[in-house]
Design a protein around this motif. Structure first.
Motif, PDB file in Angstrom:
ATOM      1  N   LEU A  24      60.583  85.351 -11.985  1.00 21.07           N
ATOM      2  CA  LEU A  24      59.491  84.536 -11.457  1.00 21.07           C
ATOM      3  C   LEU A  24      58.173  84.787 -12.205  1.00 21.07           C
ATOM      4  O   LEU A  24      57.420  83.854 -12.495  1.00 21.07           O
ATOM      5  CB  LEU A  24      59.349  84.845  -9.955  1.00 21.07           C
ATOM      6  N   GLU A  38      58.798  94.850  -4.371  1.00 21.85           N
ATOM      7  CA  GLU A  38      59.727  93.717  -4.416  1.00 21.85           C
ATOM      8  C   GLU A  38      61.076  94.153  -3.867  1.00 21.85           C
ATOM      9  O   GLU A  38      61.705  95.071  -4.385  1.00 21.85           O
ATOM     10  CB  GLU A  38      59.847  93.204  -5.866  1.00 21.85           C
ATOM     11  N   LYS A  39      61.504  93.516  -2.801  1.00 20.55           N
ATOM     12  CA  LYS A  39      62.806  93.744  -2.144  1.00 20.55           C
ATOM     13  C   LYS A  39      63.134  95.233  -1.992  1.00 20.55           C
ATOM     14  O   LYS A  39      64.056  95.753  -2.634  1.00 20.55           O
ATOM     15  CB  LYS A  39      63.898  92.991  -2.900  1.00 20.55           C
ATOM     16  N   TYR A  98      50.943  81.275  -3.509  1.00 27.53           N
ATOM     17  CA  TYR A  98      50.015  82.218  -4.124  1.00 27.53           C
ATOM     18  C   TYR A  98      48.836  81.442  -4.683  1.00 27.53           C
ATOM     19  O   TYR A  98      49.022  80.352  -5.226  1.00 27.53           O
ATOM     20  CB  TYR A  98      50.653  82.932  -5.316  1.00 27.53           C
ATOM     21  N   LEU A 101      56.540  78.174  -4.343  1.00 27.91           N
ATOM     22  CA  LEU A 101      57.974  78.301  -4.593  1.00 27.91           C
ATOM     23  C   LEU A 101      58.695  77.206  -3.800  1.00 27.91           C
ATOM     24  O   LEU A 101      58.502  77.080  -2.586  1.00 27.91           O
ATOM     25  CB  LEU A 101      58.485  79.681  -4.172  1.00 27.91           C
ATOM     26  N   ASP A 152      60.538  77.560  -0.305  1.00 27.59           N
ATOM     27  CA  ASP A 152      59.810  77.839   0.927  1.00 27.59           C
ATOM     28  C   ASP A 152      59.088  76.602   1.435  1.00 27.59           C
ATOM     29  O   ASP A 152      58.057  76.190   0.887  1.00 27.59           O
ATOM     30  CB  ASP A 152      58.780  78.966   0.693  1.00 27.59           C
ATOM     31  N   THR A 168      55.555  90.068  -8.158  1.00 26.24           N
ATOM     32  CA  THR A 168      55.086  91.122  -7.241  1.00 26.24           C
ATOM     33  C   THR A 168      54.551  92.316  -8.042  1.00 26.24           C
ATOM     34  O   THR A 168      53.482  92.854  -7.720  1.00 26.24           O
ATOM     35  CB  THR A 168      56.245  91.555  -6.306  1.00 26.24           C
ATOM     36  N   TYR A 215      62.742  90.352   0.683  1.00 27.92           N
ATOM     37  CA  TYR A 215      61.410  89.817   0.312  1.00 27.92           C
ATOM     38  C   TYR A 215      60.576  90.842  -0.462  1.00 27.92           C
ATOM     39  O   TYR A 215      60.889  92.027  -0.477  1.00 27.92           O
ATOM     40  CB  TYR A 215      60.620  89.486   1.592  1.00 27.92           C
ATOM     41  N   GLY A 216      59.469  90.339  -1.015  1.00 19.60           N
ATOM     42  CA  GLY A 216      58.412  91.234  -1.464  1.00 19.60           C
ATOM     43  C   GLY A 216      57.670  91.659  -0.205  1.00 19.60           C
ATOM     44  O   GLY A 216      57.387  90.825   0.655  1.00 19.60           O
ATOM     45  N   ILE A 255      56.207  88.591   1.724  1.00 19.72           N
ATOM     46  CA  ILE A 255      55.581  87.570   0.876  1.00 19.72           C
ATOM     47  C   ILE A 255      56.392  86.279   0.965  1.00 19.72           C
ATOM     48  O   ILE A 255      57.607  86.284   0.848  1.00 19.72           O
ATOM     49  CB  ILE A 255      55.518  88.048  -0.598  1.00 19.72           C
ATOM     50  N   ARG A 299      58.169  78.325   8.666  1.00 19.13           N
ATOM     51  CA  ARG A 299      58.602  78.349   7.267  1.00 19.13           C
ATOM     52  C   ARG A 299      60.129  78.303   7.252  1.00 19.13           C
ATOM     53  O   ARG A 299      60.793  78.967   8.055  1.00 19.13           O
ATOM     54  CB  ARG A 299      58.076  79.631   6.616  1.00 19.13           C
TER      55      ARG A 299
HETATM   56  C1  G1P Z   1      60.542  85.503  -4.369  1.00 15.53           C
HETATM   57  C2  G1P Z   1      59.519  86.647  -4.521  1.00 15.53           C
HETATM   58  C3  G1P Z   1      59.496  87.503  -3.249  1.00 15.53           C
HETATM   59  C4  G1P Z   1      59.211  86.615  -2.042  1.00 15.53           C
HETATM   60  C5  G1P Z   1      60.212  85.447  -1.974  1.00 15.53           C
HETATM   61  C6  G1P Z   1      59.785  84.465  -0.887  1.00 15.53           C
HETATM   62  O1  G1P Z   1      61.829  86.055  -4.303  1.00 15.53           O
HETATM   63  O2  G1P Z   1      59.875  87.432  -5.647  1.00 15.53           O
HETATM   64  O3  G1P Z   1      58.507  88.490  -3.367  1.00 15.53           O
HETATM   65  O4  G1P Z   1      59.273  87.393  -0.857  1.00 15.53           O
HETATM   66  O5  G1P Z   1      60.268  84.733  -3.212  1.00 15.53           O
HETATM   67  O6  G1P Z   1      60.657  83.380  -0.774  1.00 15.53           O
HETATM   68  P1  G1P Z   1      63.167  85.167  -4.464  1.00 15.53           P
HETATM   69  O7  G1P Z   1      63.491  84.651  -3.101  1.00 15.53           O
HETATM   70  O8  G1P Z   1      62.856  84.073  -5.432  1.00 15.53           O
HETATM   71  O9  G1P Z   1      64.216  86.112  -4.966  1.00 15.53           O
END
Ligand code: G1P
Length: 285
Positions: free
Chosen positions: A108, A188-189, A205, A128, A131, A229, A168-169, A201, A250
């Motif tokens: 990302l 992050e995760k 952003y 993103l 979401d 993150t 999540y982050g 998160i 959400r």
């Molecule tokens: C991304 C971000 C993560 C966030 C999440 C929210 O992760 O890296 O920090 O909490 O989106 O949807 P992904 O879901 O793309 O792995």
């Protein structure tokens, strides 16, 4: 002034195979609109028209969706289908979509860095597409206002169940105002049981351009990918970074259950579908 928004849409959508094999998951419908159109509409409703779409191989159909379709419009016109013609026309007129290819799936943070030549030295929004946030006042609009007030990067967060923090982050932060936190750290995760809080998160952003040189130098993080993150952790060492605990629902449209949930919830808002759906839900429960 925030005048540009970036949508990373280069992901392979493996959580949705085989449906996402030939069709970008961002085009899967939530009721009758592709999920990414809800994102574009949130951006437009937040006062932004220039949208940088980060794409990868096999994602051209997303650009087609936001382009004019002369043959279709001409046909609808000749058939006198004015309402649907208006709906189709609106899609191609609502925003300027500038697409940039992410040539390798490097995460990302890297996808966001791909937008640098178009964004330049300005603050910008990142949304993103997985979401979906259902709110009267768009989440992005509220975050832009807070960004201008606090003069610092703004990240959307929501409280999640402790057993889900590893998805999540997660932020470590101090509350500084109504629904606003100043971030001390982010992970992050985090592995189960190690999260610094339950504030997760969510994909909205508002970032200053100072994030670009940080992302450029950032080593790969979790999953061997350049993580936004981790970039924000670096940014927080130099400038204030805030989180906004947004009100409203959400849905994770990139997950099978979240996708079903979003379809049901948005269908329940449709005056045509709602009564029948309510009856069905009652019947099966
Ligand atoms: C991304 C971000 C993560 C966030 C999440 C929210 O992760 O890296 O920090 O909490 O989106 O949807 P992904 O879901 O793309 O792995």
């Amino acid at each position: 002034m925030v005048t540009k928004a970036l949508i990373p849409a280069a992901g392979l959508g493996t959580r949705f195979l085989p449906a996402s094999k030939a069709i970008p998951k961002e085009l899967f419908p939530i009721v009758d609109k592709p999920s990414i159109q809800y994102i574009v509409e949130e951006i437009v409703a937040s006062g932004i028209r220039d949208i940088i779409l980060i794409t990868g191989r096999g994602k051209s159909a997303i650009k087609d969706h936001f382009d004019t379709s002369y043959e279709l419009e001409d046909l609808l016109d000749k058939q006198g289908k004015k309402d649907v013609l208006e709906t189709v026309r609106k899609i191609s007129h609502m925003a300027n979509i500038i697409s940039v290819r992410q040539k390798a799936p490097r995460g990302l943070g890297h996808a966001i860095l791909c937008g640098r030549p178009v964004i330049g030295n300005e603050p910008f929004a990142v949304l993103l597409p997985d979401d979906l946030i259902d709110q009267e006042i768009p989440c992005t609009k509220q975050m832009i206002d807070l960004f201008e007030k606090h003069q610092g990067a703004m990240i959307a967060v929501t409280k999640v169940a402790k057993e889900n923090t590893h998805l999540y982050g997660i932020i470590d932060a101090k509350e500084v105002g109504e629904r606003v936190y100043r971030i001390k750290n982010m992970v992050e995760k985090p592995p189960p049981g190690t999260a610094p809080s339950n504030l997760a998160i969510i994909g909205r952003y508002i970032l200053p351009p100072e994030i670009f040189p940080i992302l450029e130098k950032l080593p790969p993080g979790r999953g061997g990918e350049i993580q936004i993150t981790d970039g924000l952790v670096e940014l927080a060492k130099r400038a204030p970074v805030y989180a906004f605990e947004f009100p409203g629902y959400r849905y994770d449209a990139g997950d099978k259950f979240g996708f079903l949930q979003a379809n049901i919830m948005y269908a329940l808002k449709d005056p045509d579908l709602a009564p029948r759906l309510r009856r069905l839900l009652k019947e099966i429960s």
